[in-house]
Write a protein that holds these residues in place. Structure first.
Motif: not given
Length: 321
Positions: A83-90, A115-117, A134-137
């Motif tokens: 969940a910490n990696v899924s959904g990140i946009r690069l 979510r935060p990362r 990335l501390s904020a959603p």
């Protein structure tokens, strides 16, 4: 053994290219994420196996409970790491042009979603890595990744590697997206021959680097891209706007940086010398043109003109050694 490793690496690259083709922007989803126990996680599993064998041998319910509790923790860690990696946009950012032999810096824009990362590690294969939190959603961040620019031309770096061991370090989650990055690499400037005036009439003469044959002829409105040294700053200080000094050019200033004037040098040596000449002309505020086999750039001056000349030198493919 080394040949077998290269074969496996090529097969892995082909598989990744088919699974994750190059794009300017990607969202890390299930088909782009890999997950596996880290070295600490493998040790953790070995410990669990030892505890389970110990519990079976002694029929100890307390050890059974400890083993199953730790295994449940292992499973929960898998979900949180994914969940910490899924959904990140690069998104691939810009990469400023560099000269051959320097480090190119590729800008990566990272956007958290939902979510935060935490503890995100970015790098190219074999390169230095950069950490990002990335501390904020809906937070965003930028990472600058170096990559050596060994040869002139259009530089395309290797695959980006994103890794995270959050939260416990026993599960490693990583992705290897191929972003559509490129960086323009100029020839390495090397002055192998002195700057030579190759006039359009076909005659040539050496240019004295210390001579200044321009004659002042008046002022005109400043045009973007002109050298700052030509700006009449006193008028600007008086509120009269930007004025540019105009000079009547003599023959020595009408330069043509010509491919044929470097006969006898190899292709890369010619390009490196032409690059050094162009930088020298720009530093001295001279107007100059460029002539390559099949390519020509008209007379001009200023940063925009210099960038066009350097681009043609970087992307040049023809010529003879």
């Amino acid at each position: 053994m080394a040949r077998f490793k290269r074969f496996l690496r090529r097969r892995m690259e082909l598989w990744l290219d088919k699974r994750n083709p190059r794009r300017s922007e990607v969202v890390l989803e299930q088909n782009r994420i890999f997950i596996f126990p880290s070295s600490a996680g493998l040790g953790f599993l070995v410990m669990l196996l030892g505890l389970l064998l110990l519990a079976i041998n002694y029929q100890n319910n307390l050890i059974f409970a400890l083993s199953f509790s730790l295994f449940s923790l292992f499973l929960v860690a898998i979900l949180h790491t994914y969940a910490n990696v899924s959904g990140i946009r690069l998104r691939a950012g810009v990469a400023d042009p560099v000269f051959a032999g320097e480090l190119a810096h590729f800008h990566l824009h990272v956007h958290a979603q939902q979510r935060p990362r935490h503890q995100l590690r970015f790098n190219f294969a074999g390169g230095r890595f950069q950490w990002l939190e990335l501390s904020a959603p809906l937070d965003s961040g930028e990472v600058v990744l170096p990559w050596p620019a060994e040869r002139r031309g259009k530089l395309v770096p290797g695959r980006l590697q994103l890794r995270s061991d959050f939260p416990l370090g026993i599960i490693r989650c990583w992705a290897m997206p191929a972003l559509d990055w490129h960086c323009l690499v100029y020839p390495q400037p090397r002055l192998l021959r002195p700057l030579h005036s190759f006039a359009s009439e076909g005659e040539g003469e050496h240019l004295n680097a210390h001579a200044d044959g321009d004659e002042f002829s008046g002022f005109e409105r400043y045009q973007p891209g002109e050298p700052p040294r030509r700006i009449f700053w006193k008028a600007y200080a008086k509120g009269q706007g930007l004025l540019s000094k105009r000079f009547e050019q003599n023959r020595a200033d009408e330069l043509v940086l010509h491919w044929d004037s470097l006969a006898g040098l190899a292709v890369e040596d010619r390009l490196s010398t032409l690059c050094a000449w162009a930088l020298d002309c720009e530093q001295r505020g001279l107007y100059f043109a460029l002539v390559l086999p099949g390519v020509s750039v008209e007379q001009g001056s200023g940063p925009v003109h210099l960038a066009r000349v350097l681009r043609e030198l970087a992307l040049f493919e023809g010529g003879q050694s």
